[in-house]
Design an enzyme around this catalytic site. Structure first.
Site, PDB file in Angstrom:
ATOM      1  N   HIS A 160       1.232  -1.749  -0.354  1.00  0.00           N
ATOM      2  CA  HIS A 160       0.178  -0.324  -0.167  1.00  0.00           C
ATOM      3  C   HIS A 160       1.017   1.248  -0.006  1.00  0.00           C
ATOM      4  O   HIS A 160       1.826   1.325   0.597  1.00  0.00           O
ATOM      5  CB  HIS A 160      -1.110   0.048   1.178  1.00  0.00           C
ATOM      6  CG  HIS A 160      -1.916  -0.761   1.285  1.00  0.00           C
ATOM      7  ND1 HIS A 160      -2.365  -1.515  -0.003  1.00  0.00           N
ATOM      8  CD2 HIS A 160      -2.613  -1.850   2.092  1.00  0.00           C
ATOM      9  CE1 HIS A 160      -3.549  -2.248   0.135  1.00  0.00           C
ATOM     10  NE2 HIS A 160      -3.632  -2.329   0.935  1.00  0.00           N
ATOM     11  N   LYS A 591     -13.119   4.695   7.124  1.00  0.00           N
ATOM     12  CA  LYS A 591     -14.135   6.445   6.695  1.00  0.00           C
ATOM     13  C   LYS A 591     -15.413   5.931   5.785  1.00  0.00           C
ATOM     14  O   LYS A 591     -15.436   7.521   6.282  1.00  0.00           O
ATOM     15  CB  LYS A 591     -13.048   5.936   5.043  1.00  0.00           C
ATOM     16  CG  LYS A 591     -13.150   7.159   3.909  1.00  0.00           C
ATOM     17  CD  LYS A 591     -12.271   7.248   2.616  1.00  0.00           C
ATOM     18  CE  LYS A 591     -12.142   6.122   2.049  1.00  0.00           C
ATOM     19  NZ  LYS A 591     -13.953   6.187   1.549  1.00  0.00           N
TER      20      LYS A 591
END
Length: 926
Positions: A160, A591
């Site tokens: 990532h 999120k």
């Protein structure tokens, strides 16, 4: 933009006091700072050095005393820099952060050794502490040994894009760390001078090394970068850890871990997504799967070859002085070694033969041989077990002839390594979004005439079609038909997996992960695709099918989805290993619903899934998709594992290690081994961990957290999703657009080309808030929930903070993020969003919520201030944050110029350098 650096809240006075224990750290930091200053003076000139030193002095003065004159002078000085001066200042402060990281890591090692040498009580996070704690709690020795036999701990490396450092920079840092290590040993005056000359040369090399990548990383680059951590830490240190655990078991439990017992090979092993994670990454394909497996095998075989060569040099025993077993002498007789000088040295001859077989194996599997050529030809090993069997012959002969101590050295490390790494080194996971699987299956069904419009079917209809196909021996793919590029690519990946497993062993690829799992049909679609490559039949399932539940809604649905999947009772699934795996996603759930709600829904999903699988008589292994920051599930792994719901660990755990966290944890082999040991120790402890309270009390706590979670979610979503201009404010007030331009990963920053928060990947979302020093994903929402609690509810929270590990860990992580938050710096970033309607109202909301969150946290924990209970982190912040202030100030200034249309390449380069420097200073920024 000429805004003034504003005053910032300070950490608690108690937490910021130095101790004599930190004197060596301060000395190291001063030394490295002086060497960096010397390099700048030599390379950039005295005037540039004096400028940088003046900025440094003002930044430190401002941080220490919150001096208004220092703040105003610093602001004026930074705003008056030329573009070339700006680049030099940014580089200087960025490199200082890197050097401070080295010094801190060195001090952690120093303090750990001092603690052990003093004979103090074992530290939490060590296996000695874990075993001692369990024995003191009344756990029997045999129970601990049985648990170790079932332990299955797998850190999984991912690519990532939050690791901003180039490999060249990381390599230079390791060289400096190695030299710094020697300063604690007794040295003569000449040796000390030579050491400092070497350090100066390395710091100068660092200064002359380009900090930024010129090109975007490719998937092969990411594979190569990850391999460097195996060479530095995993290959040498995991076998040492196995040996240490074995010796501890013998000392404390009365029995060592048997080196040749297959059970213990899964105690700790490595996984990787790099080369196999194609969710949103168009550059991952069948070729990268094959490349990752081949490169992994090449590295571990090369390492084995070097170790066998070293063993050959070390095992010089002569038959004139000591005996050897018949099996060992037969092994030596099969060696291609022709030298008459070694005819009485059976161990060397046997090892030369083993080396020759290894070289032949490497040639067969990866197409090249070790740099050191074998002395003759030999048959390759069919598998790692054959290699292990021949080394067992060597070991047994040594032990039978009074050389057990010799067998316990390098040979035992190689034997442990073979059990862990095989010929595959790390198990590669493959991952894809469920939407892609559905499109490919729909095309296969339509082209074969089975179902014209599969995607239009309801869930029941989809299941019926898929179960029927899984029961059929017929394949759907027709080599004479034409398929879309997407379908051909996906099917090629499954064939590459089958080939990798056949070549490097079944552990080369074991898991196929389904992102965005929303229904049982998502799991069945993957099985259909596996069937096309021979990875699934009615009798056998070669890959573990792993659903990933990511959003709040998906986490809530997870138990029902898995219940319905198990109800299908597919023969191959039932016949496979009695351990099933489910992955829980921290980033997207955060999120989606905010920090508190994400953690609570993960907690509930874990409990519900474990209860379901226990009811069905199936073992469950949870895979935790944790990121670097608290907002993405980050924070100390040891505490996070112990904070899992009681009964959910069960000796089995996989978790991701992502981005810059990989370098932070594993660049230094000693720190790397301790981090790995902490994972194993935590899983062992958590396996025996009881519920923190009686059921009635637990029910009360759960009910309160359920209420608070909903209130926190509403507060979070009201800001992030319901405020009309929030998305525009976020894109204007953070460096999200500039981060997307950095060459830090092969994967795009957003799933779709728009500015919707829903479609933004969680990683750049968290990374951007970290750069702006607001850290919003790691704390926002708590204040909204806390405000609605009455006096009795708040008293209950205090009891939970004292006695409920899950809640205590949540508060500890929030404490860390609140301390790292700097709203004075954040205000500077919001100046970039002045033109966005409502942006300053959003800033005011954030500031109010931050203060309310701090007040609520302190009232709940009873602490005297932020990080009152974590002086180590308080020290780290104190040592480095003065050096981040100029970087943040200049980043905002450069972004403003860039967005106003400035075309000077130095501005863009300066922005990227500041992003790099701030990330280095924060360490866990993504």
């Amino acid at each position: 933009m000429n805004a003034t650096i504003a005053h910032v809240p300070q950490l608690t006075e108690a937490a910021s006091l130095d101790t004599d224990k930190d004197a060596p750290l301060r000395e190291d930091i001063r030394l490295l700072g002086r060497l960096l200053g010397d390099a700048i003076r030599e390379q950039e000139g005295a005037e540039r050095f004096e400028l940088i030193e003046r900025i440094r002095s003002l930044a430190v003065e401002y941080r220490k005393a919150a001096s208004t004159p220092a703040r105003e002078q610093l602001t004026a000085l930074l705003d008056g820099l030329s573009r070339d001066e700006t680049i030099s200042v940014v580089r200087a402060f960025s490199y200082f952060s890197l050097l401070a990281n080295i010094a801190e890591d060195r001090h952690h090692n120093r303090r750990f050794r001092a603690h052990a040498a003093a004979g103090s009580a074992p530290k939490a996070g060590t296996m000695r502490h874990a075993i001692t704690k369990l024995l003191e709690a009344g756990v029997r020795k045999t129970q601990i040994l049985d648990a170790l036999a079932e332990l299955d701990v797998v850190p999984v490396l991912t690519a990532h894009p939050t690791e901003v450092q180039r490999k060249s920079i990381l390599d230079a840092q390791r060289q400096i760390a190695a030299l710094l290590e020697k300063r604690d040993t007794p040295l003569s005056q000449d040796e000390r001078r030579e050491l400092e000359d070497g350090l100066m040369a390395e710091v100068l090399t660092l200064w002359q090394t380009r900090m930024l990548r010129r090109q975007k990383l490719t998937v092969p680059d990411e594979i190569e970068n990850a391999r460097s951590f195996f060479a530095i830490t995993f290959l040498p240190e995991i076998p040492r850890l196995y040996r240490e655990i074995s010796r501890l078991c013998e000392e404390l439990l009365g029995a060592p871990l048997p080196v040749n017992n297959e059970k213990y090979s899964r105690l700790l092993r490595m996984g990787s997504w790099i080369g196999g994670d194609r969710d949103g990454n168009p550059f991952v394909n069948a070729d990268t799967v094959a490349l990752a497996c081949r490169k992994n095998a090449e590295m571990v075989l090369t390492w084995y070859a070097e170790q066998i060569h070293q063993l050959g040099a070390e095992l010089s025993m002569s038959l004139m002085l000591v005996g050897a077993s018949d099996a060992l002498q037969a092994l030596a007789a099969r060696s291609p070694d022709p030298s008459a000088h070694r005819q009485d040295e059976p161990y060397r001859r046997a090892l030369i033969g083993i080396y020759a077989r290894l070289a032949a194996t490497m040639q067969t599997l990866v197409g090249n041989a070790p740099i050191r050529h074998a002395v003759g030809e030999a048959q390759p090993y069919r598998n790692a077990e054959e290699f292990a069997a021949e080394l067992a012959v060597v070991e047994q002969s040594l032990r039978r002839h009074h050389a057990g101590r010799i067998a316990d050295q390098r040979l035992s490390l190689v034997q442990h390594a073979i059990k862990v790494f095989g010929f595959h080194m790390a198990t590669l996971d493959v991952r894809q979004n469920s939407d892609v699987h559905e499109r490919v299956v729909a095309e296969l069904l339509a082209t074969s005439g089975v179902e014209a419009n599969y995607s239009a079917l309801d869930e029941a209809g989809k299941r019926a079609v898929l179960v029927r196909e899984l029961a059929s021996p017929r394949l759907l793919y027709n080599s004479f038909a034409r398929y879309s590029e997407e379908s051909e690519k996906e099917l090629a990946i499954f064939h590459a997996i089958a080939k990798a497993r056949a070549t490097f062993g079944e552990r080369a690829v074991e898991n196929a992960i389904i992102s965005h799992t929303e229904a049982v049909s998502d799991l069945l679609e993957l099985l259909v695709l596996m069937k096309e490559a021979g990875l699934y039949s009615r009798q056998a399932m070669s890959l573990q099918v792993v659903p990933l539940f990511e959003t709040i809604e998906d986490l809530r649905a997870a138990p029902d989805i898995m219940r319905e999947f198990l109800d299908l009772d597919l023969p191959a699934v039932a016949n496979a290993s009695n351990v099933r795996e489910v992955m829980l996603g921290y980033s997207d759930s955060n999120k989606d619903g905010g920090f508190l709600t994400s953690n609570w829904e993960l907690y509930k999903a874990s409990r519900a899934l474990v209860a379901l699988f226990k009811q069905r008589g199936v073992k469950l292994r949870l895979f935790h998709g944790r990121g670097g920051t608290v907002g993405r599930g980050g924070g100390p792994s040891y505490e996070a594992i112990l904070a899992q719901p009681a009964g959910t660990v069960q000796g089995r755990l996989r978790l991701t290690e992502q981005g810059e966290i990989i370098a932070s944890k594993f660049s230094n082999p000693e720190i790397g081994r301790r981090n790995l040991e902490a994972l194993v120790a935590a899983v062992l402890e958590a396996t025996f961990q009881p519920e923190p309270a009686q059921q009635a009390q637990l029910d009360t706590w759960h009910a309160q957290l359920e209420r608070m979670s909903e209130n926190a979610r509403q507060s979070y979503r009201a800001l992030v999703y319901d405020t009309p201009t929030f998305a525009d404010t976020f894109f204007a007030a953070t460096p999200i657009a500039e981060i997307a331009e950095l060459n830090i990963g092969s994967r795009p920053a957003s799933r779709k080309a728009n500015r919707r928060i829903e479609d933004l990947r969680a990683i750049p979302w968290g990374f951007s808030w970290g750069q702006a020093r607001i850290m919003l994903p790691g704390w926002y929402g708590f204040a909204g929930a806390y405000a609605l609690e009455d006096a009795a509810g708040r008293e209950q929270l205090r009891a939970m903070a004292a006695s409920f590990p899950f809640f205590r860990n949540l508060l500890s992580n929030m404490d860390m993020l609140l301390a790292k938050t700097d709203l004075a710096v954040g205000e500077r970033y919001f100046e970039l969003a002045r033109a966005v309607p409502g942006s300053q109202d959003i800033l005011a909301t954030i500031k109010t919520a931050w203060q309310a969150t701090v007040d609520g946290l302190i009232a709940t924990t009873g602490a005297t201030g932020l990080l009152a209970g974590n002086p180590l982190l308080a020290r780290s912040i104190r040592n480095r944050f003065a050096y981040l202030d100029p970087l943040n100030h200049l980043q905002v200034e450069l972004i403003s110029r860039h967005r106003e249309g400035a075309t000077d390449e130095r501005i863009k380069r300066g922005i990227h350098l500041t992003i790099n420097g701030v990330a280095a200073g924060l360490r866990n920024s993504g």
